[in-house]
Design a protein around this motif. Sequence first.
Motif, PDB file in Angstrom:
ATOM      1  N   THR A   1       0.821  -1.206   0.000  1.00  0.00           N
ATOM      2  CA  THR A   1       0.000   0.000   0.000  1.00  0.00           C
ATOM      3  C   THR A   1       0.857   1.259   0.000  1.00  0.00           C
ATOM      4  O   THR A   1       0.541   2.227  -0.681  1.00  0.00           O
ATOM      5  CB  THR A   1      -0.928   0.020   1.237  1.00  0.00           C
ATOM      6  OG1 THR A   1      -1.650  -1.201   1.262  1.00  0.00           O
ATOM      7  CG2 THR A   1      -1.876   1.182   1.195  1.00  0.00           C
ATOM      8  N   CYS A   2       1.953   1.239   0.771  1.00  0.00           N
ATOM      9  CA  CYS A   2       2.771   2.454   0.897  1.00  0.00           C
ATOM     10  C   CYS A   2       4.236   2.254   0.548  1.00  0.00           C
ATOM     11  O   CYS A   2       4.985   3.216   0.452  1.00  0.00           O
ATOM     12  CB  CYS A   2       2.651   3.016   2.310  1.00  0.00           C
ATOM     13  SG  CYS A   2       3.316   1.915   3.556  1.00  0.00           S
ATOM     14  N   GLY A   3       4.690   1.010   0.388  1.00  0.00           N
ATOM     15  CA  GLY A   3       6.076   0.753   0.031  1.00  0.00           C
ATOM     16  C   GLY A   3       7.006   0.502   1.207  1.00  0.00           C
ATOM     17  O   GLY A   3       8.192   0.261   1.018  1.00  0.00           O
ATOM     18  N   ASP A   4       6.501   0.552   2.436  1.00  0.00           N
ATOM     19  CA  ASP A   4       7.337   0.253   3.599  1.00  0.00           C
ATOM     20  C   ASP A   4       7.824  -1.186   3.496  1.00  0.00           C
ATOM     21  O   ASP A   4       7.080  -2.074   3.062  1.00  0.00           O
ATOM     22  CB  ASP A   4       6.553   0.399   4.908  1.00  0.00           C
ATOM     23  CG  ASP A   4       6.181   1.834   5.241  1.00  0.00           C
ATOM     24  OD1 ASP A   4       6.578   2.755   4.492  1.00  0.00           O
ATOM     25  OD2 ASP A   4       5.485   2.030   6.247  1.00  0.00           O
ATOM     26  N   GLN A   5       9.068  -1.410   3.896  1.00  0.00           N
ATOM     27  CA  GLN A   5       9.607  -2.764   3.912  1.00  0.00           C
ATOM     28  C   GLN A   5      10.582  -2.912   5.068  1.00  0.00           C
ATOM     29  O   GLN A   5      11.238  -1.956   5.465  1.00  0.00           O
ATOM     30  CB  GLN A   5      10.285  -3.105   2.598  1.00  0.00           C
ATOM     31  CG  GLN A   5      11.506  -2.256   2.293  1.00  0.00           C
ATOM     32  CD  GLN A   5      12.196  -2.698   1.032  1.00  0.00           C
ATOM     33  OE1 GLN A   5      12.152  -3.873   0.679  1.00  0.00           O
ATOM     34  NE2 GLN A   5      12.823  -1.778   0.349  1.00  0.00           N
ATOM     35  N   VAL A   6      10.632  -4.115   5.608  1.00  0.00           N
ATOM     36  CA  VAL A   6      11.520  -4.379   6.730  1.00  0.00           C
ATOM     37  C   VAL A   6      11.947  -5.842   6.705  1.00  0.00           C
ATOM     38  O   VAL A   6      11.182  -6.717   6.287  1.00  0.00           O
ATOM     39  CB  VAL A   6      10.832  -4.047   8.084  1.00  0.00           C
ATOM     40  CG1 VAL A   6       9.650  -4.960   8.351  1.00  0.00           C
ATOM     41  CG2 VAL A   6      11.828  -4.104   9.229  1.00  0.00           C
ATOM     42  N   THR A   7      13.175  -6.072   7.129  1.00  0.00           N
ATOM     43  CA  THR A   7      13.660  -7.414   7.385  1.00  0.00           C
ATOM     44  C   THR A   7      13.968  -7.476   8.874  1.00  0.00           C
ATOM     45  O   THR A   7      14.750  -6.664   9.383  1.00  0.00           O
ATOM     46  CB  THR A   7      14.918  -7.735   6.557  1.00  0.00           C
ATOM     47  OG1 THR A   7      14.599  -7.592   5.170  1.00  0.00           O
ATOM     48  CG2 THR A   7      15.416  -9.147   6.830  1.00  0.00           C
ATOM     49  N   VAL A   8      13.330  -8.394   9.556  1.00  0.00           N
ATOM     50  CA  VAL A   8      13.506  -8.559  10.995  1.00  0.00           C
ATOM     51  C   VAL A   8      14.348  -9.810  11.219  1.00  0.00           C
ATOM     52  O   VAL A   8      14.057 -10.874  10.676  1.00  0.00           O
ATOM     53  CB  VAL A   8      12.142  -8.691  11.719  1.00  0.00           C
ATOM     54  CG1 VAL A   8      12.335  -8.963  13.201  1.00  0.00           C
ATOM     55  CG2 VAL A   8      11.305  -7.440  11.504  1.00  0.00           C
TER      56      VAL A   8
ATOM     57  N   GLY B   1      15.512  -1.778   7.072  1.00  0.00           N
ATOM     58  CA  GLY B   1      14.435  -1.473   6.149  1.00  0.00           C
ATOM     59  C   GLY B   1      14.212   0.008   6.015  1.00  0.00           C
ATOM     60  O   GLY B   1      14.981   0.828   6.520  1.00  0.00           O
ATOM     61  N   SER B   2      13.138   0.321   5.333  1.00  0.00           N
ATOM     62  CA  SER B   2      12.781   1.715   5.128  1.00  0.00           C
ATOM     63  C   SER B   2      11.270   1.841   5.179  1.00  0.00           C
ATOM     64  O   SER B   2      10.551   0.914   4.838  1.00  0.00           O
ATOM     65  CB  SER B   2      13.308   2.207   3.776  1.00  0.00           C
ATOM     66  OG  SER B   2      12.745   1.439   2.728  1.00  0.00           O
ATOM     67  N   GLY B   3      10.850   3.000   5.622  1.00  0.00           N
ATOM     68  CA  GLY B   3       9.419   3.221   5.693  1.00  0.00           C
ATOM     69  C   GLY B   3       9.099   4.550   6.343  1.00  0.00           C
ATOM     70  O   GLY B   3       9.978   5.349   6.650  1.00  0.00           O
ATOM     71  N   CYS B   4       7.847   4.748   6.562  1.00  0.00           N
ATOM     72  CA  CYS B   4       7.357   5.995   7.145  1.00  0.00           C
ATOM     73  C   CYS B   4       7.701   6.063   8.632  1.00  0.00           C
ATOM     74  O   CYS B   4       8.179   5.092   9.225  1.00  0.00           O
ATOM     75  CB  CYS B   4       5.853   6.102   6.942  1.00  0.00           C
ATOM     76  SG  CYS B   4       4.905   4.871   7.869  1.00  0.00           S
ATOM     77  N   SER B   5       7.425   7.208   9.219  1.00  0.00           N
ATOM     78  CA  SER B   5       7.730   7.388  10.641  1.00  0.00           C
ATOM     79  C   SER B   5       6.937   6.424  11.518  1.00  0.00           C
ATOM     80  O   SER B   5       7.424   5.989  12.559  1.00  0.00           O
ATOM     81  CB  SER B   5       7.472   8.837  11.066  1.00  0.00           C
ATOM     82  OG  SER B   5       6.133   9.192  10.845  1.00  0.00           O
ATOM     83  N   ILE B   6       5.741   6.055  11.103  1.00  0.00           N
ATOM     84  CA  ILE B   6       4.927   5.144  11.911  1.00  0.00           C
ATOM     85  C   ILE B   6       5.548   3.746  11.939  1.00  0.00           C
ATOM     86  O   ILE B   6       5.697   3.156  13.011  1.00  0.00           O
ATOM     87  CB  ILE B   6       3.470   5.106  11.409  1.00  0.00           C
ATOM     88  CG1 ILE B   6       2.803   6.456  11.687  1.00  0.00           C
ATOM     89  CG2 ILE B   6       2.685   3.969  12.060  1.00  0.00           C
ATOM     90  CD1 ILE B   6       1.432   6.620  11.079  1.00  0.00           C
ATOM     91  N   SER B   7       5.931   3.214  10.794  1.00  0.00           N
ATOM     92  CA  SER B   7       6.522   1.871  10.794  1.00  0.00           C
ATOM     93  C   SER B   7       7.871   1.863  11.501  1.00  0.00           C
ATOM     94  O   SER B   7       8.179   0.942  12.262  1.00  0.00           O
ATOM     95  CB  SER B   7       6.633   1.309   9.377  1.00  0.00           C
ATOM     96  OG  SER B   7       7.527   2.060   8.591  1.00  0.00           O
TER      97      SER B   7
END
Length: 184
Positions: free
Chosen positions: A69-76, A95-101
Amino acid sequence: MSDFAMSDDDLEQMYQEVILEASKRPHGKEKFAADLTQEDGGSDSTADTTVRASHEYCMPGESHQFNPTCGDQVTVHVEVSKDDPKKIERLVWDGSGCSISTASLSMMVDLVEGKTVDEAMRLEGIFQKLMKSRGAGLDDDEDAEAIGDAVVFQGVSKYPMRIKCALLGWAGLKDSLAKALATK
Protein backbone atom coordinates in the motif's frame (compact mmCIF):
# COMPACT_ATOMS: atom_id res chain seq x y z
CA MET A 1 -10.87 15.14 28.19
CA SER A 2 -8.50 12.44 29.33
CA ASP A 3 -7.22 11.44 32.74
CA PHE A 4 -4.37 13.92 32.25
CA ALA A 5 -6.71 16.91 31.67
CA MET A 6 -5.57 17.16 28.07
CA SER A 7 -7.82 17.71 25.11
CA ASP A 8 -7.97 15.13 22.32
CA ASP A 9 -5.98 17.55 20.14
CA ASP A 10 -3.29 17.89 22.82
CA LEU A 11 -3.06 14.11 23.16
CA GLU A 12 -2.87 13.68 19.40
CA GLN A 13 -0.02 16.22 19.26
CA MET A 14 1.83 14.43 22.06
CA TYR A 15 1.39 11.07 20.31
CA GLN A 16 2.73 12.50 17.06
CA GLU A 17 5.78 13.92 18.84
CA VAL A 18 6.59 10.59 20.52
CA ILE A 19 6.24 8.71 17.22
CA LEU A 20 8.40 11.23 15.36
CA GLU A 21 11.09 11.09 18.04
CA ALA A 22 11.16 7.27 17.99
CA SER A 23 11.43 7.27 14.19
CA LYS A 24 14.33 9.74 14.18
CA ARG A 25 16.43 7.60 16.54
CA PRO A 26 15.24 4.04 15.91
CA HIS A 27 16.44 1.28 18.20
CA GLY A 28 17.58 -2.03 16.77
CA LYS A 29 18.17 -0.77 13.24
CA GLU A 30 21.23 -2.23 11.53
CA LYS A 31 22.26 -2.38 7.89
CA PHE A 32 22.23 -6.04 6.85
CA ALA A 33 19.54 -6.64 4.25
CA ALA A 34 19.82 -6.13 0.51
CA ASP A 35 18.22 -2.93 -0.71
CA LEU A 36 15.22 -4.33 -2.55
CA THR A 37 14.22 -0.86 -3.75
CA GLN A 38 17.09 -0.90 -6.23
CA GLU A 39 16.38 -2.49 -9.59
CA ASP A 40 19.47 -4.72 -9.38
CA GLY A 41 18.51 -5.94 -5.91
CA GLY A 42 21.21 -3.89 -4.21
CA SER A 43 24.23 -5.78 -5.48
CA ASP A 44 26.80 -3.52 -3.84
CA SER A 45 29.11 -5.15 -1.31
CA THR A 46 27.36 -3.83 1.79
CA ALA A 47 23.99 -5.14 0.63
CA ASP A 48 25.31 -8.69 0.58
CA THR A 49 25.98 -8.64 4.32
CA THR A 50 23.94 -11.18 6.24
CA VAL A 51 23.39 -11.29 9.98
CA ARG A 52 24.15 -14.68 11.50
CA ALA A 53 23.62 -16.01 14.99
CA SER A 54 26.64 -14.88 16.94
CA HIS A 55 26.30 -17.54 19.61
CA GLU A 56 26.01 -21.27 19.22
CA TYR A 57 23.26 -21.30 21.84
CA CYS A 58 20.97 -19.20 19.62
CA MET A 59 18.55 -20.14 16.87
CA PRO A 60 18.29 -17.44 14.18
CA GLY A 61 15.18 -16.49 12.25
CA GLU A 62 14.64 -13.81 9.65
CA SER A 63 11.60 -12.43 7.88
CA HIS A 64 11.12 -9.83 5.18
CA GLN A 65 7.83 -7.91 5.21
CA PHE A 66 6.52 -5.50 2.60
CA ASN A 67 3.51 -3.20 2.68
CA PRO A 68 2.40 -2.79 -0.95
CA THR A 69 0.00 0.00 0.00
CA CYS A 70 2.77 2.45 0.90
CA GLY A 71 6.08 0.75 0.03
CA ASP A 72 7.34 0.25 3.60
CA GLN A 73 9.61 -2.76 3.91
CA VAL A 74 11.52 -4.38 6.73
CA THR A 75 13.66 -7.41 7.38
CA VAL A 76 13.51 -8.56 11.00
CA HIS A 77 16.28 -10.78 12.36
CA VAL A 78 15.89 -12.52 15.70
CA GLU A 79 18.10 -14.85 17.70
CA VAL A 80 16.36 -17.07 20.24
CA SER A 81 18.04 -19.07 22.99
CA LYS A 82 17.93 -22.84 22.61
CA ASP A 83 17.29 -23.36 26.33
CA ASP A 84 13.85 -23.18 27.90
CA PRO A 85 12.24 -20.82 28.38
CA LYS A 86 13.07 -19.59 24.88
CA LYS A 87 14.34 -16.04 25.19
CA ILE A 88 14.90 -13.34 22.56
CA GLU A 89 18.64 -12.77 22.85
CA ARG A 90 18.97 -10.41 19.90
CA LEU A 91 16.50 -8.49 17.76
CA VAL A 92 17.56 -6.24 14.89
CA TRP A 93 15.91 -4.94 11.75
CA ASP A 94 16.76 -3.25 8.49
CA GLY A 95 14.44 -1.47 6.15
CA SER A 96 12.78 1.72 5.13
CA GLY A 97 9.42 3.22 5.69
CA CYS A 98 7.36 6.00 7.15
CA SER A 99 7.73 7.39 10.64
CA ILE A 100 4.93 5.14 11.91
CA SER A 101 6.52 1.87 10.79
CA THR A 102 9.98 2.99 11.94
CA ALA A 103 8.73 4.14 15.36
CA SER A 104 6.72 0.95 15.81
CA LEU A 105 9.79 -1.18 15.04
CA SER A 106 11.91 0.84 17.44
CA MET A 107 9.41 0.51 20.27
CA MET A 108 8.92 -3.19 19.49
CA VAL A 109 12.66 -3.79 19.93
CA ASP A 110 12.59 -2.01 23.29
CA LEU A 111 9.57 -4.02 24.41
CA VAL A 112 10.54 -7.56 23.43
CA GLU A 113 14.34 -7.85 23.37
CA GLY A 114 15.39 -9.95 26.36
CA LYS A 115 11.86 -11.27 26.91
CA THR A 116 10.76 -14.86 26.50
CA VAL A 117 9.00 -15.78 23.27
CA ASP A 118 5.75 -16.21 25.23
CA GLU A 119 6.09 -12.73 26.73
CA ALA A 120 6.84 -11.24 23.32
CA MET A 121 3.76 -12.91 21.81
CA ARG A 122 1.63 -11.57 24.66
CA LEU A 123 2.91 -8.05 23.89
CA GLU A 124 2.23 -8.60 20.19
CA GLY A 125 -1.34 -9.59 21.04
CA ILE A 126 -1.82 -6.46 23.14
CA PHE A 127 -0.46 -4.29 20.33
CA GLN A 128 -2.83 -6.01 17.86
CA LYS A 129 -5.72 -5.27 20.23
CA LEU A 130 -4.66 -1.62 20.38
CA MET A 131 -4.55 -1.41 16.58
CA LYS A 132 -8.06 -2.88 16.36
CA SER A 133 -9.44 -0.35 18.86
CA ARG A 134 -10.13 2.33 16.20
CA GLY A 135 -8.84 5.04 18.53
CA ALA A 136 -10.59 3.82 21.69
CA GLY A 137 -7.40 2.43 23.23
CA LEU A 138 -7.05 -0.44 25.63
CA ASP A 139 -9.63 -1.23 28.31
CA ASP A 140 -7.13 -2.99 30.56
CA ASP A 141 -4.67 -0.73 32.44
CA GLU A 142 -2.30 -3.68 32.88
CA ASP A 143 -2.16 -4.15 29.10
CA ALA A 144 -1.55 -0.43 28.56
CA GLU A 145 1.28 -0.50 31.08
CA ALA A 146 2.76 -3.63 29.48
CA ILE A 147 3.24 -1.96 26.10
CA GLY A 148 4.61 1.25 27.61
CA ASP A 149 5.26 4.06 25.13
CA ALA A 150 3.75 2.00 22.31
CA VAL A 151 0.35 3.05 23.67
CA VAL A 152 0.85 6.23 21.60
CA PHE A 153 -0.21 4.20 18.57
CA GLN A 154 -3.77 4.51 19.84
CA GLY A 155 -4.04 7.60 17.64
CA VAL A 156 -2.76 5.65 14.63
CA SER A 157 -5.47 3.03 15.13
CA LYS A 158 -8.06 5.59 13.95
CA TYR A 159 -6.62 5.41 10.42
CA PRO A 160 -7.02 1.99 8.73
CA MET A 161 -4.42 2.77 6.06
CA ARG A 162 -1.81 3.49 8.77
CA ILE A 163 -2.50 0.40 10.88
CA LYS A 164 -0.57 -1.77 8.41
CA CYS A 165 2.44 0.52 8.85
CA ALA A 166 2.36 0.10 12.63
CA LEU A 167 1.93 -3.70 12.38
CA LEU A 168 4.60 -4.35 9.72
CA GLY A 169 7.46 -4.98 12.15
CA TRP A 170 5.30 -7.03 14.49
CA ALA A 171 4.40 -9.32 11.57
CA GLY A 172 8.12 -9.68 10.88
CA LEU A 173 8.76 -10.52 14.52
CA LYS A 174 6.12 -13.27 14.58
CA ASP A 175 7.39 -14.80 11.34
CA SER A 176 11.08 -14.64 12.29
CA LEU A 177 10.32 -16.19 15.70
CA ALA A 178 8.40 -19.01 14.01
CA LYS A 179 11.35 -19.62 11.69
CA ALA A 180 13.82 -19.60 14.57
CA LEU A 181 11.73 -22.03 16.62
CA ALA A 182 11.32 -24.32 13.61
CA THR A 183 15.11 -24.82 13.43
CA LYS A 184 15.32 -26.78 16.68
